[in-house]
Design a protein around this motif. Structure first.
Motif, mmCIF file in Angstrom:
data_model
loop_
_atom_site.group_PDB
_atom_site.id
_atom_site.type_symbol
_atom_site.label_atom_id
_atom_site.label_comp_id
_atom_site.label_asym_id
_atom_site.label_seq_id
_atom_site.Cartn_x
_atom_site.Cartn_y
_atom_site.Cartn_z
ATOM 1 N N MET A 1 -14.995 -20.659 -42.788
ATOM 2 C CA MET A 1 -15.799 -20.141 -42.869
ATOM 3 C C MET A 1 -16.368 -18.565 -43.642
ATOM 4 O O MET A 1 -15.429 -17.717 -43.731
ATOM 5 C CB MET A 1 -15.673 -20.208 -41.095
ATOM 6 C CG MET A 1 -16.569 -19.820 -41.053
ATOM 7 S SD MET A 1 -16.486 -19.823 -38.606
ATOM 8 C CE MET A 1 -15.646 -21.500 -38.116
ATOM 9 N N LYS A 2 -17.755 -19.420 -44.050
ATOM 10 C CA LYS A 2 -18.236 -17.806 -44.279
ATOM 11 C C LYS A 2 -18.829 -16.362 -43.541
ATOM 12 O O LYS A 2 -18.981 -16.673 -42.081
ATOM 13 C CB LYS A 2 -19.760 -17.390 -45.028
ATOM 14 C CG LYS A 2 -20.507 -18.502 -43.749
ATOM 15 C CD LYS A 2 -22.252 -19.078 -44.621
ATOM 16 C CE LYS A 2 -23.198 -18.583 -43.834
ATOM 17 N NZ LYS A 2 -24.345 -18.432 -44.151
ATOM 18 N N LYS A 3 -18.337 -15.381 -43.440
ATOM 19 C CA LYS A 3 -18.919 -14.193 -42.551
ATOM 20 C C LYS A 3 -19.935 -14.395 -43.046
ATOM 21 O O LYS A 3 -20.505 -13.732 -44.386
ATOM 22 C CB LYS A 3 -17.839 -13.182 -43.372
ATOM 23 C CG LYS A 3 -16.233 -13.477 -42.377
ATOM 24 C CD LYS A 3 -15.971 -11.176 -42.604
ATOM 25 C CE LYS A 3 -14.485 -12.150 -42.707
ATOM 26 N NZ LYS A 3 -13.089 -11.526 -42.008
ATOM 27 N N ILE A 4 -20.519 -13.089 -42.120
ATOM 28 C CA ILE A 4 -22.410 -13.267 -41.395
ATOM 29 C C ILE A 4 -22.405 -11.076 -41.111
ATOM 30 O O ILE A 4 -21.413 -10.738 -40.568
ATOM 31 C CB ILE A 4 -23.047 -13.704 -41.472
ATOM 32 C CG1 ILE A 4 -22.939 -13.688 -39.519
ATOM 33 C CG2 ILE A 4 -23.650 -15.243 -41.591
ATOM 34 C CD1 ILE A 4 -23.641 -14.536 -38.707
ATOM 35 N N THR A 5 -23.421 -11.134 -41.531
ATOM 36 C CA THR A 5 -23.547 -9.239 -41.031
ATOM 37 C C THR A 5 -24.676 -9.899 -39.724
ATOM 38 O O THR A 5 -25.864 -10.654 -40.425
ATOM 39 C CB THR A 5 -24.472 -8.582 -41.718
ATOM 40 O OG1 THR A 5 -23.731 -8.912 -43.255
ATOM 41 C CG2 THR A 5 -25.209 -7.625 -41.366
ATOM 42 N N ILE A 6 -24.790 -9.236 -38.506
ATOM 43 C CA ILE A 6 -24.803 -9.115 -37.658
ATOM 44 C C ILE A 6 -25.471 -8.053 -36.669
ATOM 45 O O ILE A 6 -25.069 -7.145 -36.918
ATOM 46 C CB ILE A 6 -24.071 -9.895 -36.282
ATOM 47 C CG1 ILE A 6 -23.814 -11.322 -36.758
ATOM 48 C CG2 ILE A 6 -25.047 -10.067 -34.938
ATOM 49 C CD1 ILE A 6 -22.747 -12.007 -35.953
ATOM 50 N N ALA A 7 -27.178 -8.437 -36.668
ATOM 51 C CA ALA A 7 -27.649 -6.558 -36.546
ATOM 52 C C ALA A 7 -28.197 -6.895 -35.170
ATOM 53 O O ALA A 7 -28.975 -8.384 -35.044
ATOM 54 C CB ALA A 7 -29.122 -6.437 -37.758
ATOM 55 N N ILE A 8 -28.059 -6.455 -33.916
ATOM 56 C CA ILE A 8 -28.585 -5.993 -32.979
ATOM 57 C C ILE A 8 -29.322 -4.350 -32.245
ATOM 58 O O ILE A 8 -28.737 -3.678 -32.375
ATOM 59 C CB ILE A 8 -27.466 -6.644 -31.871
ATOM 60 C CG1 ILE A 8 -26.429 -7.705 -32.513
ATOM 61 C CG2 ILE A 8 -28.165 -6.413 -30.492
ATOM 62 C CD1 ILE A 8 -25.245 -7.637 -31.243
ATOM 63 N N ASP A 9 -30.282 -4.727 -32.703
ATOM 64 C CA ASP A 9 -31.242 -3.608 -32.009
ATOM 65 C C ASP A 9 -31.707 -3.789 -30.499
ATOM 66 O O ASP A 9 -31.332 -4.652 -30.284
ATOM 67 C CB ASP A 9 -32.454 -3.387 -33.401
ATOM 68 C CG ASP A 9 -31.996 -3.470 -34.159
ATOM 69 O OD1 ASP A 9 -31.222 -1.802 -34.490
ATOM 70 O OD2 ASP A 9 -32.586 -3.635 -35.599
ATOM 71 N N GLY A 10 -32.812 -2.830 -30.222
ATOM 72 C CA GLY A 10 -33.488 -3.081 -28.764
ATOM 73 C C GLY A 10 -33.050 -1.391 -28.069
ATOM 74 O O GLY A 10 -32.442 -0.311 -28.804
ATOM 75 N N TYR A 11 -33.388 -1.333 -27.255
ATOM 76 C CA TYR A 11 -34.006 -0.417 -26.208
ATOM 77 C C TYR A 11 -32.757 0.650 -25.454
ATOM 78 O O TYR A 11 -32.154 -0.218 -25.805
ATOM 79 C CB TYR A 11 -34.957 -0.108 -24.875
ATOM 80 C CG TYR A 11 -35.965 -0.353 -25.628
ATOM 81 C CD1 TYR A 11 -37.390 0.265 -26.199
ATOM 82 C CD2 TYR A 11 -36.661 -2.321 -26.199
ATOM 83 C CE1 TYR A 11 -38.308 0.159 -26.728
ATOM 84 C CE2 TYR A 11 -38.608 -2.263 -26.776
ATOM 85 C CZ TYR A 11 -38.487 -1.430 -26.813
ATOM 86 O OH TYR A 11 -40.706 -1.504 -26.938
#
Length: 231
Positions: A1-11
Motif C-alpha cells: 500500500m502506498k504511503k502518502i503525506t497528510i496535511a492538517i491545517d486549521g485554527y
C-alpha cells in the motif's frame, strides 16, 4: 500500500493535534505536531527574556539564538504518541500553558523562525507516511500533499474545549481569557505576512463544531482511504 503525506491545517484549539495523532496511530504513520515546535521556540524565548516589555520579540537576539534551539519528538511508551523535547528536555506540559499560548503567535509570525522550522518539517516528511498539523502545512510545508484537511470551529466552541482540556490536566483556566487568546491568535495567524493561515485550494473543509470524536475519526478515515487509492 502506498504511503502518502497528510496535511492538517486549521485554527487554534480545533482539536487538530488530537485528530492527527489518532489518525497517525490508526494507520501506522509518523505524527509531527508543528504547533509544539513553535510553542517550544516561544518557551525558549520566554526563558531567555527575549520578549520586550511591550510584548514584542527581541528578534535580533532570537535570530542569534536559533542555532541553539533544537526540537525533537520521542514516542511516549505509555500514551503511544510523540512528546516534544526542547534541547533534550521534555516540555510537553510547559508548552501547553496559557502563558505560552499568549506568546506563540508573534513568534510564529517571524520569517526566520518559520524558515528554520519549515526546513525541519520538510526534512521530516521526505519519506512520506507522515501526518503533520499546523497552520501552513498544506500551503507552504507540503503543497503537494495527497490529502489536505482544513479544520474549523466557532471561537466559543474552541475556547470551551481549551478550558476543559486545561481543567482536566489540573491547570488554572479562565474561560474569558482563553476566548480572548483564541480570537487574538486567529487574527494574528490569518494576517501575518509570511505563510498566513488559509485554506489550500485543494483542501477539504472539516467544521467540527458539532462533531463527536468518533464522527471525526470516521470522516478522516473515509478520506484517507480515498486518497491512498487514487493514482
Amino acid at each position: 500500500m502506498k504511503k502518502i503525506t497528510i496535511a492538517i491545517d486549521g485554527y487554534s484549539s480545533c482539536g487538530k493535534s488530537t485528530m492527527a495523532k489518532d489518525l497517525a496511530k490508526e494507520i501506522g504513520y509518523i505524527y509531527v505536531d508543528t504547533g509544539a515546535m513553535y510553542r517550544s521556540v516561544a518557551l525558549y524565548a520566554m526563558r531567555h527574556h527575549l520578549f520586550l516589555e511591550d510584548g514584542s520579540v527581541d528578534t535580533d537576539n532570537l535570530e542569534k539564538e536559533m542555532p541553539n534551539i533544537h526540537i525533537s519528538f520521542k514516542l511516549n511508551p505509555d500514551t503511544q504518541t510523540p512528546d516534544c523535547y526542547l534541547n533534550g528536555e521534555l516540555v510537553e506540559k510547559e508548552i501547553r500553558t496559557l502563558e505560552v499560548s499568549n506568546h506563540v503567535s508573534p513568534i510564529a509570525a517571524i520569517p526566520f523562525v518559520r524558515k528554520a522550522l519549515v526546513a525541519q518539517q520538510q526534512k521530516m516528511g521526505e519519506a512520506k507516511g507522515i501526518v503533520m498539523d499546523g497552520r501552513d502545512i498544506g500551503t507552504t510545508v507540503f503543497p503537494h500533499a495527497e490529502l489536505k484537511v482544513f479544520v474549523t470551529a466557532s471561537s466559543q466552541v474552541r475556547a470551551q474545549r481549551r478550558y476543559d482540556e486545561l481543567k482536566a490536566k489540573g491547570m488554572a483556566a479562565d474561560f474569558d481569557a482563553i476566548l480572548k487568546n483564541v480570537e487574538e491568535r486567529d487574527y494574528i495567524d490569518t494576517h501575518r505576512e509570511v505563510s498566513p493561515l488559509k485554506k489550500a485550494d485543494d483542501a477539504l473543509i472539516l467544521d467540527n463544531s458539532n462533531m463527536t470524536i468518533p464522527q471525526q475519526k470516521e470522516w478522516l478515515m473515509q478520506h484517507y482511504q480515498t486518497a491512498i487509492t487514487q493514482k
